[in-house]
Design an enzyme around this catalytic site. Structure first.
Site, PDB file in Angstrom:
ATOM      1  N   THR A  30      74.891 -22.890  75.776  1.00 10.62           N
ATOM      2  CA  THR A  30      75.219 -22.902  74.339  1.00 10.62           C
ATOM      3  C   THR A  30      76.435 -23.795  74.107  1.00 10.62           C
ATOM      4  O   THR A  30      77.344 -23.836  74.934  1.00 10.62           O
ATOM      5  CB  THR A  30      75.516 -21.463  73.870  1.00 10.62           C
ATOM      6  OG1 THR A  30      74.306 -20.698  73.971  1.00 10.62           O
ATOM      7  CG2 THR A  30      75.995 -21.424  72.416  1.00 10.62           C
ATOM      8  N   GLY A  31      76.430 -24.483  72.950  1.00  9.94           N
ATOM      9  CA  GLY A  31      77.586 -25.303  72.589  1.00  9.94           C
ATOM     10  C   GLY A  31      77.201 -26.759  72.427  1.00  9.94           C
ATOM     11  O   GLY A  31      76.039 -27.147  72.603  1.00  9.94           O
ATOM     12  N   SER A  32      78.213 -27.586  72.108  1.00 11.52           N
ATOM     13  CA  SER A  32      77.934 -28.981  71.766  1.00 11.52           C
ATOM     14  C   SER A  32      77.613 -29.832  72.992  1.00 11.52           C
ATOM     15  O   SER A  32      77.027 -30.911  72.846  1.00 11.52           O
ATOM     16  CB  SER A  32      79.132 -29.574  71.013  1.00 11.52           C
ATOM     17  OG  SER A  32      80.305 -29.454  71.785  1.00 11.52           O
ATOM     18  N   GLY A  86      77.882 -25.390  79.227  1.00 14.14           N
ATOM     19  CA  GLY A  86      79.200 -26.000  79.037  1.00 14.14           C
ATOM     20  C   GLY A  86      80.297 -24.996  79.369  1.00 14.14           C
ATOM     21  O   GLY A  86      80.032 -23.887  79.835  1.00 14.14           O
ATOM     22  N   GLU A 107      75.553 -15.646  78.087  1.00 17.17           N
ATOM     23  CA  GLU A 107      75.777 -16.708  79.085  1.00 17.17           C
ATOM     24  C   GLU A 107      76.053 -16.110  80.460  1.00 17.17           C
ATOM     25  O   GLU A 107      75.577 -16.622  81.472  1.00 17.17           O
ATOM     26  CB  GLU A 107      76.953 -17.588  78.653  1.00 17.17           C
ATOM     27  CG  GLU A 107      76.605 -18.477  77.469  1.00 17.17           C
ATOM     28  CD  GLU A 107      77.782 -19.247  76.892  1.00 17.17           C
ATOM     29  OE1 GLU A 107      77.551 -20.304  76.303  1.00 17.17           O
ATOM     30  OE2 GLU A 107      78.927 -18.781  77.021  1.00 17.17           O
TER      31      GLU A 107
HETATM   32  C1  5RP Z   1      79.789 -20.913  74.174  1.00 13.45           C
HETATM   33  C2  5RP Z   1      80.426 -21.548  75.349  1.00 13.45           C
HETATM   34  C3  5RP Z   1      80.404 -23.025  75.434  1.00 13.45           C
HETATM   35  O1  5RP Z   1      79.811 -23.403  76.620  1.00 13.45           O
HETATM   36  C4  5RP Z   1      81.806 -23.522  75.391  1.00 13.45           C
HETATM   37  O2  5RP Z   1      82.439 -23.019  74.220  1.00 13.45           O
HETATM   38  C5  5RP Z   1      81.883 -25.041  75.407  1.00 13.45           C
HETATM   39  O3  5RP Z   1      81.367 -25.526  74.215  1.00 13.45           O
HETATM   40  P1  5RP Z   1      81.346 -27.085  73.896  1.00 13.45           P
HETATM   41  O4  5RP Z   1      80.439 -27.724  74.871  1.00 13.45           O
HETATM   42  O5  5RP Z   1      80.862 -27.136  72.465  1.00 13.45           O
HETATM   43  O6  5RP Z   1      82.772 -27.590  74.000  1.00 13.45           O
HETATM   44  O7  5RP Z   1      80.932 -20.910  76.243  1.00 13.45           O
HETATM   45  O8  5RP Z   1      79.958 -19.523  74.188  1.00 13.45           O
END
Ligand code: 5RP
Length: 229
Positions: A30-32, A86, A107
């Site tokens: 999850t995440g960008s 991520g 996660e």
């Molecule tokens: C979500 C997460 C993401 O992996 C983490 O916040 C990194 O996010 P991004 O790739 O958007 O920086 O742990 O719960």
């Protein structure tokens, strides 16, 4: 040429695609940054790759379905071959802080069921010592004030997370997130245990000893595979 952060995330995600094999059960993060990995898997599926996947959030599941990646649940599988996710911070021992996006519980459940756990990050996430990023802790709404006081007694300042529209942030599991500002976390293993011993805590964003390797993307467009060391 200096790359913008969004490109660096994609470069790291693209690099992770070479670890995917036909027939695998995948965990989708999850995440960008994980966004680019899911898109990458979708492209491979379009080209004929046969995989099944478990998503770590409703958002990632939605994207996976858009990309025609077959989604399964834990009633259909007993393990996950490979997860690509991520992180908010990664230390030299490959311990992580995760949960910036609020998906840490799912996660961690997915990570714990995974044989090969790959973390993809841009270089800004690499740190000597965890803790600059506040530690997200997922808690049951009932009695959350008490749970927060117990977290504070571990030596942090704490704040219940709010959503962008100023409502209380709710996880996909209908729990709250309390962001805990510890400063430096020199012993992530002990803190992980202490936090999870508090009644009312579902889990926290410390992922200790779970990562197999990290693929980091750098602003010059290069990537580096980082193993424990
Ligand atoms: C979500 C997460 C993401 O992996 C983490 O916040 C990194 O996010 P991004 O790739 O958007 O920086 O742990 O719960």
């Amino acid at each position: 040429m200096e790359q913008p952060v969004a490109n660096i995330k994609k470069i790291a995600a693209d690099k992770a695609m070479s670890h995917i094999q036909d027939g695998m059960i995948l965990g989708l993060g999850t995440g960008s940054t994980a966004y680019w990995a899911i898109r990458g898997v979708g492209e491979l599926v379009k080209q004929g790759l046969q995989v099944r996947a478990v998503a770590t959030s409703l958002q990632s599941e939605g994207l996976a379905r858009e990309m025609n990646i077959p989604i399964v649940s834990f009633s259909d599988i007993d393990h996950i071959d490979l997860t690509i996710d991520g992180a908010d911070e990664v230390d030299k021992e490959l311990n992580l802080i995760k949960g910036g996006g609020g998906a840490l519980l799912r996660e961690k459940i997915v990570a714990a069921a995974t044989h090969t756990y790959i973390i993809i990050v841009d270089e800004t996430k690499l740190v000597d010592c965890l803790g600059k990023f506040p530690l997200p802790v997922e808690v049951v709404p009932f009695g959350w004030e008490m749970t927060q006081r117990k977290l504070i007694s571990l030596g942090c300042t704490a704040r219940r997370r709010m959503a962008e529209d100023n409502s209380i942030f709710l996880t996909d599991n209908n729990h709250y997130i309390i962001d805990c500002f510890f400063g430096r976390i020199p012993d992530p293993g002990s803190l992980d245990e202490a936090v999870n011993n508090i009644i009312g805590v579902m889990d926290n964003g410390l992922f200790v000893n779970m990562t197999d390797f990290v693929i980091a993307g750098f602003s010059d467009g290069s990537t580096k595979v980082i193993k424990k060391g």
